[in-house]
Design a protein around this motif. Structure first.
Motif, short mmCIF file in Angstrom:
data_model
loop_
_atom_site.label_atom_id
_atom_site.label_comp_id
_atom_site.label_asym_id
_atom_site.label_seq_id
_atom_site.Cartn_x
_atom_site.Cartn_y
_atom_site.Cartn_z
N LYS A 82 0.86 -1.19 0.00
CA LYS A 82 0.00 0.00 0.00
C LYS A 82 0.90 1.24 0.00
CE LYS A 82 -3.85 -2.37 0.80
NZ LYS A 82 -3.84 -3.48 -0.09
N PRO A 83 0.36 2.40 -0.41
CA PRO A 83 1.16 3.63 -0.36
C PRO A 83 1.64 3.92 1.06
CG PRO A 83 -0.84 3.96 -1.64
CD PRO A 83 -0.95 2.60 -0.99
N ASP A 84 2.84 4.42 1.17
CA ASP A 84 3.50 4.79 2.43
C ASP A 84 3.79 3.60 3.33
OD1 ASP A 84 3.51 7.52 1.76
OD2 ASP A 84 1.45 7.72 2.46
N MET A 85 3.75 2.40 2.81
CA MET A 85 4.07 1.21 3.58
C MET A 85 5.59 1.01 3.60
SD MET A 85 2.88 -2.71 2.83
CE MET A 85 1.17 -2.39 3.20
N LEU A 86 6.11 0.59 4.74
CA LEU A 86 7.53 0.29 4.85
C LEU A 86 7.78 -1.10 4.27
CD1 LEU A 86 10.30 1.14 5.93
CD2 LEU A 86 9.70 0.03 8.08
N VAL A 87 8.64 -1.17 3.27
CA VAL A 87 8.94 -2.42 2.59
C VAL A 87 10.45 -2.64 2.63
CG1 VAL A 87 8.79 -3.65 0.40
CG2 VAL A 87 6.96 -2.11 1.07
N GLU A 88 10.86 -3.86 2.95
CA GLU A 88 12.28 -4.19 2.98
C GLU A 88 12.71 -4.76 1.64
OE1 GLU A 88 13.31 -6.74 6.25
OE2 GLU A 88 11.79 -5.79 7.50
N GLY A 89 13.94 -4.46 1.25
CA GLY A 89 14.45 -4.99 -0.01
C GLY A 89 15.96 -5.05 0.01
N LYS A 90 16.52 -5.72 -0.98
CA LYS A 90 17.97 -5.84 -1.13
C LYS A 90 18.41 -4.89 -2.23
CE LYS A 90 21.61 -9.05 -2.34
NZ LYS A 90 21.92 -10.42 -2.78
N VAL A 91 19.34 -4.01 -1.90
CA VAL A 91 19.85 -3.05 -2.89
C VAL A 91 20.73 -3.80 -3.88
CG1 VAL A 91 21.27 -0.99 -3.23
CG2 VAL A 91 19.75 -1.14 -1.26
N VAL A 92 20.43 -3.65 -5.17
CA VAL A 92 21.20 -4.34 -6.20
C VAL A 92 21.99 -3.37 -7.09
CG1 VAL A 92 19.78 -6.41 -6.27
CG2 VAL A 92 19.17 -4.47 -7.71
N LYS A 93 21.60 -2.09 -7.09
CA LYS A 93 22.32 -1.11 -7.90
C LYS A 93 22.07 0.28 -7.33
CE LYS A 93 22.14 -1.39 -12.45
NZ LYS A 93 21.64 -1.23 -13.84
#
Length: 126
Positions: A82-93
């Protein structure tokens, strides 16, 4: 992680008569076609599923191609950002104008320079 949920749902799967010799495999094929795609009904992306067949008797639909229906009880793992949701991810570039990340190991996202917070701004050394 925010955005992940499990949905217990009743489904009806429409199968072609040619699949009647292996209904379980046909159901797997139909449910697999829903994976990693946004589904308006569930308001999210289906990541995984498990199911039980409710009725051992299928209902034949009349028509030119007499499909038959199988009723299922399914448990779906959904990802609904959803908008403004905190999402975790792996930086690839990391580039001067954007940061590219992979979320949940399958979904890519780009954070543009307009959306990067000031403390993470790119500074060239030299």
């Amino acid at each position: 992680m925010e955005g992940l949920s499990v949905s217990d749902t009743n489904l009806v799967v429409y199968l072609h008569p040619s699949t009647s010799d292996n209904v379980h495999e046909a159901i797997l094929r139909e449910l697999s076609s829903m994976l990693l795609r946004y589904n308006d009904i569930f308001e999210g992306i289906v990541l995984a599923y498990e199911f039980n067949i409710l009725d051992k008797e299928a209902k034949i639909l009349p028509g030119v191609h007499p499909y038959f229906t199988v009723r299922l009880k399914a448990k779906l793992l959904l990802y609904s950002p959803k908008p403004d949701m905190l999402v975790e991810g792996k930086v690839v570039k990391v580039k001067q104008e954007s940061i590219h990340v992979i979320i949940l190991g399958f979904s890519s996202a780009v954070i543009t320079d307009n959306d990067i917070r000031e403390e993470f701004r790119y500074k060239s050394c030299g």
